[in-house]
Every structure is written in structure tokens, then in C-alpha cells.
Design a protein around this motif. Structure first.
Motif, PDB file in Angstrom:
ATOM      1  N   VAL A 111     -25.424  -2.232  74.353  1.00  0.00           N
ATOM      2  CA  VAL A 111     -26.451  -2.136  73.298  1.00  0.00           C
ATOM      3  C   VAL A 111     -25.801  -2.365  71.930  1.00  0.00           C
ATOM      4  N   ASP A 112     -26.420  -3.236  71.135  1.00  0.00           N
ATOM      5  CA  ASP A 112     -25.934  -3.453  69.769  1.00  0.00           C
ATOM      6  C   ASP A 112     -27.130  -3.727  68.866  1.00  0.00           C
ATOM      7  N   ASP A 113     -26.889  -3.689  67.551  1.00  0.00           N
ATOM      8  CA  ASP A 113     -28.018  -3.934  66.641  1.00  0.00           C
ATOM      9  C   ASP A 113     -28.368  -5.409  66.529  1.00  0.00           C
ATOM     10  N   VAL A 114     -27.326  -6.260  66.370  1.00  0.00           N
ATOM     11  CA  VAL A 114     -27.578  -7.680  66.081  1.00  0.00           C
ATOM     12  C   VAL A 114     -26.792  -8.561  67.047  1.00  0.00           C
ATOM     13  N   LEU A 115     -27.479  -9.548  67.622  1.00  0.00           N
ATOM     14  CA  LEU A 115     -26.817 -10.637  68.341  1.00  0.00           C
ATOM     15  C   LEU A 115     -26.810 -11.832  67.395  1.00  0.00           C
ATOM     16  N   ALA A 116     -25.617 -12.243  67.001  1.00  0.00           N
ATOM     17  CA  ALA A 116     -25.512 -13.392  66.084  1.00  0.00           C
ATOM     18  C   ALA A 116     -24.857 -14.542  66.852  1.00  0.00           C
ATOM     19  N   THR A 117     -23.542 -14.763  66.675  1.00  0.00           N
ATOM     20  CA  THR A 117     -22.882 -15.833  67.440  1.00  0.00           C
ATOM     21  C   THR A 117     -22.606 -15.420  68.888  1.00  0.00           C
ATOM     22  N   GLY A 118     -22.717 -14.132  69.160  1.00  0.00           N
ATOM     23  CA  GLY A 118     -22.431 -13.631  70.507  1.00  0.00           C
ATOM     24  C   GLY A 118     -20.966 -13.317  70.742  1.00  0.00           C
ATOM     25  N   GLY A 119     -20.113 -13.501  69.733  1.00  0.00           N
ATOM     26  CA  GLY A 119     -18.680 -13.250  69.912  1.00  0.00           C
ATOM     27  C   GLY A 119     -18.379 -11.801  70.285  1.00  0.00           C
ATOM     28  N   THR A 120     -19.012 -10.881  69.596  1.00  0.00           N
ATOM     29  CA  THR A 120     -18.775  -9.451  69.860  1.00  0.00           C
ATOM     30  C   THR A 120     -19.238  -9.088  71.263  1.00  0.00           C
ATOM     31  N   ALA A 121     -20.438  -9.552  71.615  1.00  0.00           N
ATOM     32  CA  ALA A 121     -21.010  -9.202  72.916  1.00  0.00           C
ATOM     33  C   ALA A 121     -20.203  -9.841  74.048  1.00  0.00           C
ATOM     34  N   MET A 159     -21.070  -1.050  70.421  1.00  0.00           N
ATOM     35  CA  MET A 159     -19.961  -1.592  69.647  1.00  0.00           C
ATOM     36  C   MET A 159     -19.967  -1.036  68.232  1.00  0.00           C
ATOM     37  N   GLU A 160     -18.752  -0.676  67.772  1.00  0.00           N
ATOM     38  CA  GLU A 160     -18.564  -0.148  66.420  1.00  0.00           C
ATOM     39  C   GLU A 160     -19.076  -1.158  65.378  1.00  0.00           C
ATOM     40  N   ALA A 161     -19.705  -0.702  64.370  1.00  0.00           N
ATOM     41  CA  ALA A 161     -20.183   0.664  64.165  1.00  0.00           C
ATOM     42  C   ALA A 161     -21.695   0.746  64.371  1.00  0.00           C
ATOM     43  N   ARG A 162     -22.404  -0.330  64.037  1.00  0.00           N
ATOM     44  CA  ARG A 162     -23.867  -0.233  64.114  1.00  0.00           C
ATOM     45  C   ARG A 162     -24.362  -0.100  65.545  1.00  0.00           C
ATOM     46  N   GLY A 163     -23.591  -0.642  66.492  1.00  0.00           N
ATOM     47  CA  GLY A 163     -23.993  -0.517  67.897  1.00  0.00           C
ATOM     48  C   GLY A 163     -24.056   0.937  68.341  1.00  0.00           C
ATOM     49  N   GLU A 182      -9.565 -10.233  71.278  1.00  0.00           N
ATOM     50  CA  GLU A 182      -9.824 -10.775  69.954  1.00  0.00           C
ATOM     51  C   GLU A 182     -11.017 -11.713  70.064  1.00  0.00           C
ATOM     52  N   TYR A 183     -11.813 -11.803  69.032  1.00  0.00           N
ATOM     53  CA  TYR A 183     -13.006 -12.657  69.086  1.00  0.00           C
ATOM     54  C   TYR A 183     -13.362 -13.082  67.671  1.00  0.00           C
ATOM     55  N   SER A 184     -14.274 -14.058  67.583  1.00  0.00           N
ATOM     56  CA  SER A 184     -14.778 -14.430  66.261  1.00  0.00           C
ATOM     57  C   SER A 184     -16.247 -14.068  66.189  1.00  0.00           C
ATOM     58  N   LEU A 185     -16.711 -13.754  64.991  1.00  0.00           N
ATOM     59  CA  LEU A 185     -18.128 -13.445  64.772  1.00  0.00           C
ATOM     60  C   LEU A 185     -18.610 -14.248  63.587  1.00  0.00           C
ATOM     61  N   GLU A 186     -19.860 -14.007  63.162  1.00  0.00           N
ATOM     62  CA  GLU A 186     -20.465 -14.883  62.156  1.00  0.00           C
ATOM     63  C   GLU A 186     -19.615 -14.957  60.892  1.00  0.00           C
ATOM     64  N   TYR A 187     -18.961 -13.851  60.537  1.00  0.00           N
ATOM     65  CA  TYR A 187     -18.236 -13.840  59.267  1.00  0.00           C
ATOM     66  C   TYR A 187     -16.803 -13.358  59.403  1.00  0.00           C
ATOM     67  N   GLY A 188     -16.105 -13.858  60.444  1.00  0.00           N
ATOM     68  CA  GLY A 188     -14.688 -13.538  60.534  1.00  0.00           C
ATOM     69  C   GLY A 188     -14.203 -13.394  61.961  1.00  0.00           C
ATOM     70  N   ARG A 190     -14.456  -0.037  70.219  1.00  0.00           N
ATOM     71  CA  ARG A 190     -14.046   0.167  68.839  1.00  0.00           C
ATOM     72  C   ARG A 190     -13.192  -0.978  68.320  1.00  0.00           C
ATOM     73  N   LYS A 191     -13.167  -1.109  67.014  1.00  0.00           N
ATOM     74  CA  LYS A 191     -12.285  -2.084  66.392  1.00  0.00           C
ATOM     75  C   LYS A 191     -10.835  -1.628  66.606  1.00  0.00           C
ATOM     76  N   ALA A 192      -9.910  -2.579  66.547  1.00  0.00           N
ATOM     77  CA  ALA A 192      -8.517  -2.324  66.901  1.00  0.00           C
ATOM     78  C   ALA A 192      -7.931  -1.136  66.137  1.00  0.00           C
TER      79      ALA A 192
HETATM   80  O1  LIG Z   1     -22.782 -11.911  67.510  1.00  0.00           O
HETATM   81  P1  LIG Z   1     -21.666 -11.750  66.516  1.00  0.00           P
HETATM   82  O2  LIG Z   1     -21.447 -12.978  65.692  1.00  0.00           O
HETATM   83  O3  LIG Z   1     -20.405 -11.279  67.181  1.00  0.00           O
HETATM   84  O4  LIG Z   1     -22.098 -10.637  65.467  1.00  0.00           O
HETATM   85  C1  LIG Z   1     -22.727  -9.440  65.831  1.00  0.00           C
HETATM   86  C2  LIG Z   1     -21.910  -8.248  65.476  1.00  0.00           C
HETATM   87  O5  LIG Z   1     -21.708  -8.202  64.054  1.00  0.00           O
HETATM   88  C3  LIG Z   1     -22.027  -6.904  63.592  1.00  0.00           C
HETATM   89  O6  LIG Z   1     -20.942  -6.029  63.642  1.00  0.00           O
HETATM   90  P2  LIG Z   1     -19.754  -5.992  62.567  1.00  0.00           P
HETATM   91  O7  LIG Z   1     -18.543  -6.576  63.234  1.00  0.00           O
HETATM   92  O8  LIG Z   1     -20.202  -6.606  61.285  1.00  0.00           O
HETATM   93  O9  LIG Z   1     -19.435  -4.469  62.417  1.00  0.00           O
HETATM   94  P3  LIG Z   1     -20.250  -3.179  61.924  1.00  0.00           P
HETATM   95  O10 LIG Z   1     -21.230  -2.847  63.021  1.00  0.00           O
HETATM   96  O11 LIG Z   1     -19.165  -2.171  61.800  1.00  0.00           O
HETATM   97  O12 LIG Z   1     -20.948  -3.476  60.617  1.00  0.00           O
HETATM   98  C4  LIG Z   1     -23.114  -6.438  64.538  1.00  0.00           C
HETATM   99  O13 LIG Z   1     -23.262  -5.031  64.526  1.00  0.00           O
HETATM  100  C5  LIG Z   1     -22.640  -6.966  65.855  1.00  0.00           C
HETATM  101  O14 LIG Z   1     -21.740  -6.088  66.511  1.00  0.00           O
END
Ligand SMILES: O=P(O)(O)OC[C@H]1O[C@H](OP(=O)(O)OP(=O)(O)O)[C@H](O)[C@@H]1O
Ligand SMILES: Nc1ncnc2[nH]cnc12
Length: 182
Positions: A128-138, A66-70, A102-108, A89-91
Motif C-alpha cells: 500500500v502506498d499513497d502515489v503510483l508515479a513511475t512505479g520505481g518504488t513499488a 513504503m516510507e513515509a507517506r505509504g 536501489e531504484y529511481s522515482l519521478e524526482y531522483g 524504509r529508506k536506506a
Molecule cells: O512511483 P514512483 O516514481 O517510485 O514514486 C512514488 C513514490 O514517491 C513518493 O515517495 P517519496 O520517495 O517522495 O517519499 P515520501 O513518502 O517520504 O515523501 C510516494 O509516496 C511513493 O512512494
């Protein structure tokens, strides 16, 4: 050329040391995990990629990042596994045809898209992604992939921010994280 000599507890200790905690970024109240020092450390980066590639059962046809860090982890994991790489990729970034969620994540909120033409039905896919936070992206990524007829064989992250409960959104799936933060 770097040899991979970091494994197990030594790798965990090195990742823990390298990841930088940034308070109130990108918005107040968020404790941001900056993974860029892991990328900049040749031994740590290659060891992380090797460990991510090792934590999957059975063949993998495609690795999705997932864009971009993934992208930074998923693309080398794909090469390590002898699999293809597909970007989520983002829209508005992919020429299409695309499918989107569309989804929500930790900060938007955000919208992710992919090219279904890159995902043959029945493909075995590792996410594969760098961070699992709320799981919205995944979760949005899994929905897109399964909507294309792919089989998601696992999801692998560098860091799981366990206190945000992302794993619960991925219930019943194989979820691997090299580092858990409670
Ligand atoms: O589990 P979630 O709450 O969905 O958050 C995790 C996502 O947030 C970050 O991406 P971000 O959208 O900030 O984009 P970036 O990789 O372009 O910085 C991170 O790389 C994950 O994809
Ligand atoms: N706290 C956090 N640090 C880094 N990436 C993130 N993505 C979502 N939440 C994050």
C-alpha cells in the motif's frame, strides 16, 4: 468516532477535491500531489482506508507500506484487515539485518530496505502506498518481498499518475488505485 459514509463516486469526488496540486515541487517540472488534506479529513481518511482494505481478494498476512507517506495508509489498512504491518524504509533507518534495492522515482533515486525476518516465506502480502508515479518504488518493493519468498497478492494506491506509466512496471499484478490521473 467517525462513521464511514463516503463510498463510490462520492468518495472519488471528495478525494479529487482534497488532493492539492503543487507545481514544481520538490523539483521544477514535477506536479506534486499533496495528499495531506485527505489525512486531515476524518471522514475521507477513514473511507479511503476502508476502500483500500476492501480492494483485495483472499486473506492477507502482511501489509507493507513504503516510507513515509505509504506508512500513513498501510498501517491502518493492516489493522482493518487484521494483518501485520511491515515498513519498507529508506536506506540506513532499519537496524537490520536488511535487504535493499536501489531504484529511481519521478524526482531522483533512492534505496529501500526491509527486515526479511519480518516476512515469513509464503506470506501473502498487500503493498500500500499513497502515489503510483513511475512505479520505481513499488517495483523495488515487490522485488524485495519476492526475494524474501513472499507472495505479493496486490498493490493498492490512493492515486495513480497514469501518464507516468507505473502500472507497466507492475505488469501482471493486481494494481488498484482509488483515483487515476491521466
Ligand atoms: O512511483 P514512483 O516514481 O517510485 O514514486 C512514488 C513514490 O514517491 C513518493 O515517495 P517519496 O520517495 O517522495 O517519499 P515520501 O513518502 O517520504 O515523501 C510516494 O509516496 C511513493 O512512494
Ligand atoms: N507527482 C508526485 N506527487 C506526489 N508524490 C509523488 N511521488 C512521485 N511523484 C509524485
Amino acid at each position: 468516532m467517525t462513521s464511514v459514509d463516503l463510498t463510490g463516486p462520492a468518495l472519488l469526488a471528495r478525494i479529487t477535491e482534497l488532493i492539492r496540486d503543487v507545481p514544481d515541487f520538490p523539483t521544477p517540472g514535477v506536479g506534486f500531489k499533496d495528499i495531506t488534506p485527505v489525512l486531515a479529513d476524518a471522514a475521507a481518511f477513514s473511507a479511503v482506508v476502508a476502500e483500500m482494505a476492501a480492494r483485495v481478494d483472499g486473506p492477507v498476512d502482511l501489509v507493507v507500506g513504503m516510507e513515509a507517506r505509504g506508512f500513513m495508509f498501510a498501517a491502518p489498512v493492516a489493522v482493518a484487515l487484521g494483518a501485520g504491518f511491515v515498513p519498507v524504509r529508506k536506506a540506513g533507518k532499519l537496524p537490520g539485518p536488511t535487504v535493499s534495492r536501489e531504484y529511481s522515482l519521478e524526482y531522483g533515486t533512492a534505496t529501500v530496505e526491509l527486515h526479511p525476518a519480518d516476512i515469513p516465506a509464503g506470506s501473502r502480502v498487500l503493498v500500500v502506498d499513497d502515489v503510483l508515479a513511475t512505479g520505481g518504488t513499488a517495483a523495488a518493493t515487490v522485488e524485495l518481498l519476492e526475494g524474501c519468498g513472499a507472495e505479493v497478492v496486490g498493490l493498492t494506491f490512493l492515486v495513480d499518475l497514469e501518464f507516468l506509466g507505473g502500472r507497466a512496471r507492475l505488469h501482471g499484478r493486481r494494481v488498484e488505485a482509488l483515483l487515476g490521473v491521466s
